[in-house]
Scaffold this active site. Structure first.
Site, PDB file in Angstrom:
ATOM      1  N   SER A 238      -0.029   4.023   5.186  1.00 37.47           N
ATOM      2  CA  SER A 238      -0.933   3.138   4.426  1.00 37.47           C
ATOM      3  C   SER A 238      -2.311   3.106   5.073  1.00 37.47           C
ATOM      4  CB  SER A 238      -0.366   1.723   4.384  1.00 37.47           C
ATOM      5  OG  SER A 238       0.944   1.751   3.894  1.00 37.47           O
ATOM      6  N   ARG A 239      -2.362   3.400   6.358  1.00 40.10           N
ATOM      7  CA  ARG A 239      -3.640   3.341   7.081  1.00 40.10           C
ATOM      8  C   ARG A 239      -4.515   4.563   6.840  1.00 40.10           C
ATOM      9  NH1 ARG A 239      -0.399   0.159  10.691  1.00 40.10           N
ATOM     10  NH2 ARG A 239      -1.524  -1.748  11.194  1.00 40.10           N
TER      11      ARG A 239
ATOM     12  N   GLY B  86      11.910   3.980   8.102  1.00 39.36           N
ATOM     13  CA  GLY B  86      11.401   5.338   8.277  1.00 39.36           C
ATOM     14  C   GLY B  86      11.380   5.760   9.747  1.00 39.36           C
TER      15      GLY B  86
ATOM     16  N   LYS C  81       9.263   7.509  10.832  1.00 40.39           N
ATOM     17  CA  LYS C  81       7.829   7.445  11.163  1.00 40.39           C
ATOM     18  C   LYS C  81       7.581   6.382  12.244  1.00 40.39           C
ATOM     19  CE  LYS C  81       3.253   7.418  10.340  1.00 40.39           C
ATOM     20  NZ  LYS C  81       2.868   6.035  10.373  1.00 40.39           N
TER      21      LYS C  81
ATOM     22  N   ILE D  77       7.824  11.609   5.674  1.00 38.36           N
ATOM     23  CA  ILE D  77       7.194  12.357   4.575  1.00 38.36           C
ATOM     24  C   ILE D  77       5.741  12.625   4.971  1.00 38.36           C
ATOM     25  CG2 ILE D  77       6.639  12.373   2.106  1.00 38.36           C
ATOM     26  CD1 ILE D  77       9.680  12.352   2.747  1.00 38.36           C
TER      27      ILE D  77
ATOM     28  N   ALA E 292       0.867  -1.180   0.000  1.00 44.36           N
ATOM     29  CA  ALA E 292       0.000   0.000   0.000  1.00 44.36           C
ATOM     30  C   ALA E 292       0.910   1.238   0.000  1.00 44.36           C
ATOM     31  CB  ALA E 292      -0.967   0.006   1.181  1.00 44.36           C
TER      32      ALA E 292
ATOM     33  N   HIS F  15       7.159   5.694   1.389  1.00 42.50           N
ATOM     34  CA  HIS F  15       7.919   4.505   0.978  1.00 42.50           C
ATOM     35  C   HIS F  15       8.876   4.851  -0.170  1.00 42.50           C
ATOM     36  CE1 HIS F  15       4.111   2.473   2.514  1.00 42.50           C
ATOM     37  NE2 HIS F  15       5.042   1.912   3.251  1.00 42.50           N
TER      38      HIS F  15
HETATM   39  P1  AMP Z   1       5.088  -0.014   6.351  1.00 43.36           P
HETATM   40  O1  AMP Z   1       4.768  -0.445   4.964  1.00 43.36           O
HETATM   41  O2  AMP Z   1       4.058   0.868   6.962  1.00 43.36           O
HETATM   42  O3  AMP Z   1       5.543  -1.164   7.214  1.00 43.36           O
HETATM   43  O4  AMP Z   1       6.356   0.923   6.193  1.00 43.36           O
HETATM   44  C1  AMP Z   1       7.527   0.499   5.518  1.00 43.36           C
HETATM   45  C2  AMP Z   1       8.632   1.473   5.812  1.00 43.36           C
HETATM   46  O5  AMP Z   1       8.259   2.762   5.344  1.00 43.36           O
HETATM   47  C3  AMP Z   1       8.915   1.611   7.319  1.00 43.36           C
HETATM   48  O6  AMP Z   1      10.311   1.692   7.523  1.00 43.36           O
HETATM   49  C4  AMP Z   1       8.218   2.897   7.654  1.00 43.36           C
HETATM   50  O7  AMP Z   1       8.786   3.561   8.764  1.00 43.36           O
HETATM   51  C5  AMP Z   1       8.419   3.704   6.384  1.00 43.36           C
HETATM   52  N1  AMP Z   1       7.420   4.759   6.308  1.00 43.36           N
HETATM   53  C6  AMP Z   1       6.077   4.635   6.485  1.00 43.36           C
HETATM   54  N2  AMP Z   1       5.477   5.837   6.390  1.00 43.36           N
HETATM   55  C7  AMP Z   1       6.458   6.740   6.136  1.00 43.36           C
HETATM   56  C8  AMP Z   1       6.475   8.150   5.939  1.00 43.36           C
HETATM   57  N3  AMP Z   1       5.368   8.885   5.993  1.00 43.36           N
HETATM   58  N4  AMP Z   1       7.668   8.739   5.708  1.00 43.36           N
HETATM   59  C9  AMP Z   1       8.810   8.011   5.655  1.00 43.36           C
HETATM   60  N5  AMP Z   1       8.861   6.684   5.840  1.00 43.36           N
HETATM   61  C10 AMP Z   1       7.700   6.054   6.072  1.00 43.36           C
END
Ligand code: AMP
Length: 287
Positions: free
Chosen positions: A188-189, A149, A151, A178, A32, A37
């Site tokens: 993604s949520r 991230g 985040k 970001i 997502a 990402h």
């Molecule tokens: P996720 O798919 O949510 O598990 O995130 C995958 C990677 O993307 C993780 O390392 C997160 O910390 C990073 N990530 C998610 N949202 C953001 C964002 N808004 N800015 C930067 N990195 C992000």
């Protein structure tokens, strides 16, 4: 862009590249994909020759089965974004490929006290699940660098602790958060937010920004109290925590002089749980 569904196909692709000295970066995701990402992919391109993104919604890190079930999986959209970003390969295994024995395999490692704070207190076993899958992804890719991230601030700390536990020679690069133009951290949520939720969700970044903007005139206790006031009276928003913590231990900050301070928040907005944080850059007074 190559698509791999098995560890063996991925390894067969990477092996000759490694043999010629190419530097490999891994960007683990749950799909997502959004521009947050993609910023990890861009930063990976500055730090390595070959970029592998993994897309895997890891069941062992979900505490709520409903959350796992409703996790968005727009795979065609994700692949298009990765091609556009210039990613070299995507690893998208199924659950059996990553957990061939089924179940959770009794994974348990010592991640330190911080495992049980903040997100760890609200999502029992979450970081065991996260480190379990990231270790499996590291074993599959054996990257030189891996991108995470800010985040998920606590997650980065936990990954670093896991790396130290196994003594793995991988460099972790933490990428800035970001945000949407109005301040909401991309996630993604966010697609689950209704129009009202979307407006209400701004309280997270606004309360964090308040702390950054007013850090010098307030004590830590005052900052936390004033930030929490932002959440009062917003119906449909339920604060889980707002804290100013030591960025290395995640323990509540006791002094403004601590090395790295970070403000972290988690709140339920409608039925969607959001997290966000901001690192507090203190102005160094020299002389
Ligand atoms: P996720 O798919 O949510 O598990 O995130 C995958 C990677 O993307 C993780 O390392 C997160 O910390 C990073 N990530 C998610 N949202 C953001 C964002 N808004 N800015 C930067 N990195 C992000």
């Amino acid at each position: 862009m190559e698509i791999f569904k098995t560890k063996s196909a991925l390894k067969a692709f990477l092996q000759p590249l490694k043999a010629t000295g190419k530097k490999i970066a891994l960007v683990p995701t749950m799909g997502a994909l959004h521009n947050g990402h993609i910023s990890l992919i861009s930063l990976a391109q500055k730090n390595a020759d070959i970029i592998i993104c993994s897309i895997f919604v890891n069941p062992t890190q979900f505490t709520d089965p409903k959350d796992l079930e409703k996790y968005p999986r727009p795979i065609e959209h994700d692949l298009a974004m990765l091609i556009e970003a210039g990613c070299h390969g995507v690893f998208m295994p199924n659950v059996e490929e990553m957990y061939p024995q089924g179940g959770d395999e009794n994974w348990h490692i010592d991640l330190g006290k911080a495992e049980f704070l903040l997100e760890g207190a609200f999502r029992k076993g979450h970081y065991q699940g996260v480190t379990q899958i990231v270790k499996k992804l590291f074993d599959a890719v054996e990257p030189d660098v891996a991108m995470f991230g800010q985040k998920d601030f606590q997650q980065v700390l936990m990954i670093k602790n896991m790396l130290a536990h196994f003594n793995l020679p991988i460099t972790i690069i933490t990428c800035p958060i970001i945000r949407e133009d109005d301040g909401l951290a991309m996630s993604s949520r966010n697609i689950h937010l209704s129009a009202v939720d979307r407006k209400n969700s701004l309280v997270l970044s606004k309360s964090l920004q308040f702390v950054i903007d007013h850090f010098d005139e307030n004590s830590i206790v005052e900052l936390e109290e004033k930030a929490k006031l932002f959440y009062e009276g917003i119906s449909g928003v339920e604060l889980d925590y707002f804290t100013i913590a030591n960025g290395n231990t995640l323990e509540p900050a006791t002094s403004k002089d601590e090395n790295q301070l970070v403000a972290l928040v988690a709140a339920k907005v409608g039925s969607t749980r959001l997290i966000d944080n901001m690192i507090i850059d203190k102005v160094e007074v020299v002389g």
